[in-house]
Motif scaffolding. Structure first.
Motif, PDB file in Angstrom:
ATOM      1  N   TYR A 147       0.838  -1.205   0.000  1.00 29.90           N
ATOM      2  CA  TYR A 147       0.000   0.000   0.000  1.00 29.90           C
ATOM      3  C   TYR A 147       0.871   1.252   0.000  1.00 29.90           C
ATOM      4  CZ  TYR A 147      -3.512   3.406   1.520  1.00 29.90           C
ATOM      5  OH  TYR A 147      -4.332   4.503   1.594  1.00 29.90           O
ATOM      6  N   LEU A 148       1.900   1.267   0.833  1.00 36.21           N
ATOM      7  CA  LEU A 148       2.789   2.421   0.884  1.00 36.21           C
ATOM      8  C   LEU A 148       3.493   2.633  -0.453  1.00 36.21           C
ATOM      9  CD1 LEU A 148       4.512   2.084   4.394  1.00 36.21           C
ATOM     10  CD2 LEU A 148       2.596   3.550   3.746  1.00 36.21           C
ATOM     11  N   ALA A 149       3.933   1.541  -1.063  1.00 36.56           N
ATOM     12  CA  ALA A 149       4.646   1.648  -2.342  1.00 36.56           C
ATOM     13  C   ALA A 149       3.768   2.259  -3.427  1.00 36.56           C
ATOM     14  CB  ALA A 149       5.154   0.269  -2.768  1.00 36.56           C
ATOM     15  N   SER A 150       2.467   2.024  -3.330  1.00 34.68           N
ATOM     16  CA  SER A 150       1.574   2.518  -4.382  1.00 34.68           C
ATOM     17  C   SER A 150       0.839   3.802  -4.020  1.00 34.68           C
ATOM     18  CB  SER A 150       0.543   1.429  -4.737  1.00 34.68           C
ATOM     19  OG  SER A 150      -0.229   1.073  -3.594  1.00 34.68           O
ATOM     20  N   HIS A 151       0.808   4.164  -2.710  1.00 37.28           N
ATOM     21  CA  HIS A 151       0.000   5.309  -2.293  1.00 37.28           C
ATOM     22  C   HIS A 151       0.776   6.422  -1.587  1.00 37.28           C
ATOM     23  CE1 HIS A 151      -3.160   2.273  -2.863  1.00 37.28           C
ATOM     24  NE2 HIS A 151      -4.034   3.265  -2.941  1.00 37.28           N
ATOM     25  N   SER A 152       2.003   6.176  -1.152  1.00 35.53           N
ATOM     26  CA  SER A 152       2.703   7.158  -0.321  1.00 35.53           C
ATOM     27  C   SER A 152       3.921   7.734  -1.036  1.00 35.53           C
ATOM     28  CB  SER A 152       3.143   6.516   1.009  1.00 35.53           C
ATOM     29  OG  SER A 152       3.900   7.432   1.769  1.00 35.53           O
ATOM     30  N   ASP A 153       3.801   8.975  -1.501  1.00 38.06           N
ATOM     31  CA  ASP A 153       4.962   9.658  -2.085  1.00 38.06           C
ATOM     32  C   ASP A 153       6.072   9.797  -1.048  1.00 38.06           C
ATOM     33  OD1 ASP A 153       3.563   9.954  -4.450  1.00 38.06           O
ATOM     34  OD2 ASP A 153       2.860  11.980  -3.976  1.00 38.06           O
ATOM     35  N   PHE A 154       5.683  10.041   0.190  1.00 39.25           N
ATOM     36  CA  PHE A 154       6.643  10.244   1.270  1.00 39.25           C
ATOM     37  C   PHE A 154       7.527   9.011   1.453  1.00 39.25           C
ATOM     38  CE2 PHE A 154       7.690   9.690   5.793  1.00 39.25           C
ATOM     39  CZ  PHE A 154       8.320  10.893   6.099  1.00 39.25           C
ATOM     40  N   TYR A 155       6.900   7.844   1.569  1.00 37.55           N
ATOM     41  CA  TYR A 155       7.697   6.632   1.823  1.00 37.55           C
ATOM     42  C   TYR A 155       8.392   6.120   0.558  1.00 37.55           C
ATOM     43  CZ  TYR A 155       6.650   6.303   6.733  1.00 37.55           C
ATOM     44  OH  TYR A 155       6.605   6.566   8.077  1.00 37.55           O
ATOM     45  N   ARG A 156       7.826   6.361  -0.604  1.00 34.50           N
ATOM     46  CA  ARG A 156       8.561   6.006  -1.832  1.00 34.50           C
ATOM     47  C   ARG A 156       9.875   6.780  -1.908  1.00 34.50           C
ATOM     48  NH1 ARG A 156       3.477   5.693  -4.597  1.00 34.50           N
ATOM     49  NH2 ARG A 156       3.651   7.901  -5.187  1.00 34.50           N
ATOM     50  N   ALA A 157       9.805   8.090  -1.620  1.00 39.34           N
ATOM     51  CA  ALA A 157      11.013   8.919  -1.666  1.00 39.34           C
ATOM     52  C   ALA A 157      11.986   8.524  -0.555  1.00 39.34           C
ATOM     53  CB  ALA A 157      10.640  10.389  -1.544  1.00 39.34           C
ATOM     54  N   LYS A 158      11.466   8.235   0.622  1.00 37.32           N
ATOM     55  CA  LYS A 158      12.323   7.877   1.762  1.00 37.32           C
ATOM     56  C   LYS A 158      13.049   6.556   1.507  1.00 37.32           C
ATOM     57  CE  LYS A 158      12.059   7.073   6.779  1.00 37.32           C
ATOM     58  NZ  LYS A 158      13.169   7.981   7.152  1.00 37.32           N
ATOM     59  N   MET A 159      12.337   5.583   0.971  1.00 38.07           N
ATOM     60  CA  MET A 159      12.962   4.287   0.713  1.00 38.07           C
ATOM     61  C   MET A 159      13.956   4.377  -0.454  1.00 38.07           C
ATOM     62  SD  MET A 159      11.853   2.376   3.089  1.00 38.07           S
ATOM     63  CE  MET A 159      11.456   3.728   4.205  1.00 38.07           C
ATOM     64  N   LYS A 160      13.640   5.191  -1.461  1.00 36.59           N
ATOM     65  CA  LYS A 160      14.564   5.367  -2.576  1.00 36.59           C
ATOM     66  C   LYS A 160      15.869   5.980  -2.096  1.00 36.59           C
ATOM     67  CE  LYS A 160      15.008   7.457  -7.176  1.00 36.59           C
ATOM     68  NZ  LYS A 160      14.329   8.300  -8.220  1.00 36.59           N
ATOM     69  N   ALA A 161      15.758   6.981  -1.224  1.00 42.78           N
ATOM     70  CA  ALA A 161      16.955   7.630  -0.689  1.00 42.78           C
ATOM     71  C   ALA A 161      17.793   6.663   0.151  1.00 42.78           C
ATOM     72  CB  ALA A 161      16.555   8.837   0.157  1.00 42.78           C
ATOM     73  N   GLY A 169       0.158  16.582   5.574  1.00 41.72           N
ATOM     74  CA  GLY A 169       1.541  16.259   5.272  1.00 41.72           C
ATOM     75  C   GLY A 169       1.745  15.453   4.012  1.00 41.72           C
ATOM     76  N   LEU A 170       3.023  15.360   3.636  1.00 40.52           N
ATOM     77  CA  LEU A 170       3.403  14.556   2.478  1.00 40.52           C
ATOM     78  C   LEU A 170       3.161  13.074   2.716  1.00 40.52           C
ATOM     79  CD1 LEU A 170       6.800  16.339   1.702  1.00 40.52           C
ATOM     80  CD2 LEU A 170       4.657  16.580   0.410  1.00 40.52           C
ATOM     81  N   HIS A 171       3.075  12.673   3.989  1.00 43.03           N
ATOM     82  CA  HIS A 171       2.867  11.256   4.285  1.00 43.03           C
ATOM     83  C   HIS A 171       1.389  10.857   4.273  1.00 43.03           C
ATOM     84  CE1 HIS A 171       2.788  13.401   8.150  1.00 43.03           C
ATOM     85  NE2 HIS A 171       2.097  12.395   8.661  1.00 43.03           N
ATOM     86  N   ARG A 172       0.487  11.790   3.921  1.00 40.87           N
ATOM     87  CA  ARG A 172      -0.906  11.387   3.709  1.00 40.87           C
ATOM     88  C   ARG A 172      -0.957  10.428   2.528  1.00 40.87           C
ATOM     89  NH1 ARG A 172      -4.542  13.411   0.118  1.00 40.87           N
ATOM     90  NH2 ARG A 172      -3.384  15.367  -0.148  1.00 40.87           N
ATOM     91  N   ALA A 173      -1.576   9.263   2.740  1.00 39.50           N
ATOM     92  CA  ALA A 173      -1.568   8.218   1.711  1.00 39.50           C
ATOM     93  C   ALA A 173      -2.966   7.870   1.220  1.00 39.50           C
ATOM     94  CB  ALA A 173      -0.881   6.958   2.246  1.00 39.50           C
ATOM     95  N   ALA A 174      -3.924   8.703   1.541  1.00 41.85           N
ATOM     96  CA  ALA A 174      -5.295   8.537   1.034  1.00 41.85           C
ATOM     97  C   ALA A 174      -5.769   9.898   0.544  1.00 41.85           C
ATOM     98  CB  ALA A 174      -6.223   8.011   2.131  1.00 41.85           C
ATOM     99  N   PRO A 175      -6.608   9.945  -0.480  1.00 36.93           N
ATOM    100  CA  PRO A 175      -7.090  11.241  -0.977  1.00 36.93           C
ATOM    101  C   PRO A 175      -7.935  11.956   0.070  1.00 36.93           C
ATOM    102  CG  PRO A 175      -8.248   9.422  -2.050  1.00 36.93           C
ATOM    103  CD  PRO A 175      -7.135   8.809  -1.274  1.00 36.93           C
ATOM    104  N   MET A 176      -7.909  13.284   0.035  1.00 34.79           N
ATOM    105  CA  MET A 176      -8.683  14.057   1.009  1.00 34.79           C
ATOM    106  C   MET A 176     -10.168  13.740   0.922  1.00 34.79           C
ATOM    107  SD  MET A 176      -6.842  15.844   3.071  1.00 34.79           S
ATOM    108  CE  MET A 176      -8.154  16.858   3.792  1.00 34.79           C
ATOM    109  N   SER A 177     -10.627  13.315  -0.221  1.00 32.72           N
ATOM    110  CA  SER A 177     -12.044  12.979  -0.371  1.00 32.72           C
ATOM    111  C   SER A 177     -12.445  11.781   0.485  1.00 32.72           C
ATOM    112  CB  SER A 177     -12.366  12.691  -1.840  1.00 32.72           C
ATOM    113  OG  SER A 177     -11.596  11.595  -2.316  1.00 32.72           O
TER     114      SER A 177
END
Length: 453
Positions: free
Chosen positions: A35-49, A85-93
């Motif tokens: 889920y994080l890999a597909s929904h979280s820009d924050f954790y994708r960037a953190k893990m890539k780094a 925050g950037l770690h929000r992983a669900a749409p605001m809707s």
């Protein structure tokens, strides 16, 4: 699955074999990482780094190869993309509820909940409240703050109703008088609130409603939100003042309202959320994993297992704990703990790590020689000093100041023997510190108040 009133746990999950829980956690962990890999820009960037592939994590042991998430990272994330925050992983809707931290270090930290997240929070909070003694149809007087979005407000209310108990939502912000009048009128079986505030309510009950707290019908005190619930002296004072059993619970804004809670055996707070949160124990210096065994100490690290809106991965809580049991009565299989301090509260005095809560434990146990209330005066930059440990200690009730010098010497000796630091004690009048209320009690002061005023 929910419990019936005769059982000791709210959910069957709380009594599953530890090995079964760990197997189920691995399945949930893999789903959450996908889920994080597909929904979280924050954790994708953190893990890539960090050069980490989340897909490679297949077991609980693999999790230790992932980097930690620290509170400062979440603060920066919130600042970069308000509100969640950037770690929000669900749409605001899909966000249906927002909660906030107490914001003691600046702007509050906000977390979002989807409908699924909200259901999970209510379920796990209900497990904690049930462990602490709340039962269906109980009247529960709500003495945590109901305002400012704190997790002790609406989420506790939601947990109480999930148990099928009845919340009386006065809140600490409603004022001590209103709470005590409600206690007199409703005679609730349970009260939830911070330990210092419940002690204060008991101290003024006779003046406000003409009855001592012991005659208000309360059988269970459920405390949390600040140090004190695990302090034997404070606990004893609470139980004597109310004529009720005291149980402690613990949670946090980033993961949920409640996920540790004490049961009737009172050996510590059991973990009640193994299907929603994965908890690790680490050495805060070496960062190595510490095995879950009775007597072990370390810092708690959390990973969300079913979170959608504001998930965290290997989040360093800053909570320092001792493991007090591995499983308990009624078939409980999860660890139990006592929390003895937080990283962000810790001071280093002449090379010795000092938690203000440890100072509170020592001084509160010295009543009636002293009043029991204490504050640590950290009038220096940062968290480190080569000076003495400065303390403000309330004298025992009464105007007499002649015993101040002797009382101060005894406190200094007790601190030196217990904590291996030299203390400098300033005695202040009984009742000098503001009566507890909606805010948590801050045990550390950064500047000397006017103690002669």
């Amino acid at each position: 699955m929910s419990a019936n009133p005769g059982t000791t746990s709210f959910s069957a999950v709380e009594t599953q074999p530890w090995e079964t829980l760990q197997r189920d956690q691995e399945v949930l962990l893999r789903r959450q990482l996908n889920y994080l890999a597909s929904h979280s820009d924050f954790y994708r960037a953190k893990m890539k780094a960090a050069g980490v592939d989340l897909a490679a994590v297949q077991t609980l042991e693999d999790l230790s190869g992932l980097p930690f998430t620290c509170k400062q990272e979440l603060r920066e994330s919130l600042g970069a993309a308000p509100l969640l925050g950037l770690h929000r992983a669900a749409p605001m809707s899909e966000i249906v509820q927002v909660q906030a931290s107490s914001g003691t270090t600046g702007s509050p930290a906000y977390v979002g909940l989807t409908r699924s997240d909200r259901k999970a929070w209510s379920e796990v909070t209900a497990r904690g409240l049930f462990a602490c003694g709340v039962r269906p149809h109980d009247l529960v007087l709500h003495a945590f703050s109901m305002s400012k979005g704190f997790v002790g407000g609406v989420p506790i209310y939601q947990g109480v109703t999930r148990v099928s108990a009845i919340d009386i939502p006065i809140g600490a912000d409603g004022g001590a008088d209103r709470l005590l009048i409600a206690a007199r009128d409703a005679r609730p079986r349970c009260i939830v609130g911070t330990p210092n505030f419940l002690l204060y309510l008991a101290s003024i009950a006779s003046d406000v409603v003409g009855l001592p707290a012991t005659q208000l019908g309360v059988e269970r005190l459920i405390v949390g939100g600040e140090p004190g619930g695990g302090n034997p002296a404070i606990r004893s004072a609470l139980e004597q003042a109310w004529g009720a059993t005291c149980c402690e619970l613990m949670g946090g804004t980033d993961l949920g309202c409640v996920y540790w809670a004490e049961s009737d055996d009172q050996r510590g707070m059991y973990f009640v959320a193994p299907d929603h949160i994965l908890v690790e124990l680490i050495d805060p210096q070496s960062l190595a994993l510490v095995p879950w065994t009775e007597g072990a100490t370390g810092e708690l690290v959390y990973t969300s297992l079913q979170r959608q809106a504001s998930p965290v991965l290997r989040f360093r809580s800053g909570d320092h704990v001792t493991v007090t049991a591995m499983g308990g009565p009624g078939g409980r299989t999860t660890p139990a703990i006592r929390c003895f301090g937080r990283t962000d509260d810790m001071l280093i005095v002449r090379g010795v790590n000092i938690f203000p809560s440890a100072v509170q434990d020592i001084v509160s146990a010295m009543a009636p020689l002293v009043g029991g209330a204490v504050r640590v005066l950290a009038d220096f930059e940062g968290h480190t000093t080569q000076g003495n440990l400065k303390l403000l200690v309330e004298r025992a009730p009464g105007p007499d100041t002649q015993a101040d010098a002797q009382a101060a010497r005894q406190v200094e000796a007790r601190i030196r023997n217990a904590l291996s630091v030299k203390a400098e004690v300033h005695m202040v009048r009984y009742g000098f510190f503001a009566a507890p209320g909606a805010q948590k009690v801050a045990l550390t002061l950064r500047q000397m108040p006017d103690i002669n005023g």
